[in-house]
Design an enzyme around this catalytic site. Structure first.
Site: not given
Ligand code: FAD
Length: 557
Positions: A114, A227, A229, A238, A241, A272, A336, A371
């Protein structure tokens, strides 16, 4: 009636569910509240994988150094050491919970190269890693007896005497407001990609948690660092990567692998910030293909593409109409990820007692100014677990909360005022689009003082318009117009902070490139910028960067 739990986790992505599971294991009563069904959280879209130094020739020290270098020396090295040391244990645990990671012939967990990593250390499940992890953790929290409030929208935190005591939330199905009393709240609401337009993020990634915490008194940190991407389709979808990790090339209009010029050693797998800026430079200097760069997978062959990158193949076909086995895919950089977030310590504690945070909404900070791919999923599980454990312990030491029901009617008045507002001729969608385009243009990959000032002024104008704009749907039941309105209010507060802080950081580091200050300046700027909310606007403060063993050096790939 006030609903009471020991630990209230807001957000059911990977970070929220991992935190909830750990807190539950400590024997306290835990609830998770999410605005969408847990497995629809943005984590489900993570494609490429999750990092850990599992290989015999790899080590947590090497992973740490790559992360420190990736962060352009702004990541706190004590946090990074914990992060990389604990990573292998978390991956093995996810495996034992049922994650079907890709395998080597001999049965070991397979790892792909990566960006910015000197070693192949990204574990994956084809290109649907996040989706698989999210389903596995969802099963775990249900089995552990965590109460899930799904399709509930948190509208604000409850703070009494400087301590967080719970949250107010709306049940989306009925429009009913409800007070939740908790000994401790863990914010795990994910990213804020939709402050920008376009973005690779889901439409639900609106930074609600950062905004709620910011207004309640917790500081935001590193808000200058956003960031881009390098490989997204026109609409922001997306292309992982992992596509370059598996050997894909980036080509300009002359058919050159132009990254050789910008990053002679790591080429397409430089970090990135470096790759995205290089692509944009090629496009701006006339070597793009109709405003795009080409991602070429053809030489990988049909079999490898369909085995390792099936989703990429399908998305390119469905969205760009390109068969990646036969033709290169037109891509360009897109917003991203947000390196900044709610400032926490290594156990998730924020500067507001009673409030913890983890996952993308938090800033520990392991990512610093940039990141590395695969480190964000890892952050959700390592720091999700740690914050769950620490929050459960905190809950054991404080008396049960006693939140007043009167708060519900105050919040109800605020929301009723929006529903009752007469038509201002403006719309939430218009303000949101203008905000996103402004941020992308002036607070994007390349910045300067004039542009940042333009953005600050434009966000101020949009905030004024926001105060007058109403919603067309005035009903209570599943009122998505009202949710969009509340989300926009959150995003505007964050946009203001994100446009303001970079004006002060007069240097270029990681993802922040100031055209008017193109050099990194360690003398002056080897420090974090903290932003705090005041009714008059953001106020700034600074905090030092923790350096343990890696002194800043020139960053080349
Ligand atoms: C397309 C894409 C691909 C990616 N690929 C990778 C990868 O391959 N490897 C890597 O390391 N990272 C990757 N990332 C980054 C990584 O996926 C995210 O940073 C990570 O999954 C975030 O997880 P989280 O649990 O913090 O938030 P999220 O998974 O975004 O969850 C947020 C939660 O908060 C809840 N929520 C938000 N606001 C409220 C509210 N007001 N009231 C109640 N609930 C709320 C939502 O319902 C959800 O359940 C990627 C990101 C994207 C967008």
């Amino acid at each position: 009636m006030v609903l009471t739990h020991d630990v209230l986790v807001i957000g059911a992505g990977l970070a929220g569910m991992r935190a909830a599971l750990e807190a539950r294991r400590k024997g306290v009563d835990v609830a998770v509240l999410s605005k969408v069904h847990p497995v629809r959280s943005h984590s489900t879209q993570a494609q490429g994988g999750i990092n850990a130094a599992l290989g015999e020739d790899d080590s947590w020290e090497k992973h740490s150094f790559d992360t420190v270098k990736g962060s352009d020396f702004l990541g706190d090295q004590d946090s990074i050491e914990i992060f990389c040391k604990e990573a292998p244990g978390d991956i093995i645990e996810l495996e034992h919970m049922g994650t079907v990671f890709g395998r080597e012939e001999d049965g070991r967990i397979a790892q792909r190269p990566f960006g910015g990593a000197a070693f192949p250390r990204t574990c994956y499940v084809a290109d649907i890693t996040g989706q698989v992890l999210l389903h596995v953790l969802h099963e775990q929290i249900l089995q552990a007896g965590v109460r899930v409030y799904e399709e509930w929208f948190a509208t604000s935190l409850i703070v009494e005497d400087g301590v967080c005591r719970g949250a107010l939330a709306m049940e989306i199905r009925s429009g009913q407001l409800q007070a939740f009393s908790a000994k401790v709240v863990i914010m795990a609401t994910g990213g804020l990609g939709r402050v920008y337009e376009p973005s690779t993020n889901s439409l639900i990634s609106t930074g609600d948690g950062q905004a709620l915490a910011y207004r309640a008194g917790a500081a935001l940190m590193d808000t200058e660092f956003v960031q881009y991407h390098p490989t997204a389709l026109r609409n922001g979808i997306l292309m992982t990567e992992g596509a370059r990790g598996e050997g894909g090339y980036l080509l300009n209009s002359k058919g050159e692998r132009f990254m050789e010029k910008y990053a002679p050693k790591m080429i397409e797998l430089a970090s990135r910030d470096v790759v995205s800026r290089a692509e944009q430079t090629e496009i701006d200097e006339g070597r793009g293909v109709n405003g795009f760069i080409l991602l070429d997978l053809r030489h990988l062959g049909r079999e490898k593409i369909l085995e390792r990158l099936p989703q990429i193949h399908e998305l390119a076909m469905d969205i760009a109409g390109v068969d990646s086995i036969e033709e290169p895919i037109p891509i360009r950089p897109s917003m991203h990820y947000f390196m900044g977030g709610i400032k926490t310590d290594v156990d998730g504690a924020t500067l507001l007692p009673g409030l913890y945070a983890s996952g993308e909404c938090a800033c520990v900070t392991v990512h610093g100014a940039n990141r590395l791919g695969g480190n964000s999923l890892l952050e959700t599980v390592v720091f999700g677990r740690r914050s769950g454990a620490a929050a459960a312990e905190y809950a054991g030491g404080v008396p049960a909360g006693n939140v007043s029901e009167a708060l519900v009617s105050q919040e109800g008045d605020r929301i009723k005022a929006v529903l009752d507002r007469s038509d201002s001729g403006d719309s939430v969608a218009r303000i949101r689009m203008e905000m996103g385009e402004t941020m992308n243009r002036y607070v994007g990959m390349f910045r300067n003082e004039e542009g940042l000032n333009t953005a600050v002024a434009k966000i101020a104008e949009l905030k004024e318009r926001y105060k007058r704009v109403g919603v067309h749907d005035r009903s209570r039941v599943f009122n998505t117009s009202l949710l969009f309105h509340l989300e926009l209010g959150n995003m505007l507060d964050l946009a203001e902070a994100m446009a303001f802080a970079p004006l002060h950081r007069k240097e270029s580091r990681g993802a922040q490139f100031r055209v008017d200050y193109p050099q990194r300046d360690d003398e002056e700027w080897l420090k974090h910028v903290l932003v705090r909310y005041t009714p008059e606007g953001p106020s700034l403060d600074y905090s030092p960067v923790t350096i343990t063993r890696w002194q800043p050096e020139r960053r080349v790939y």
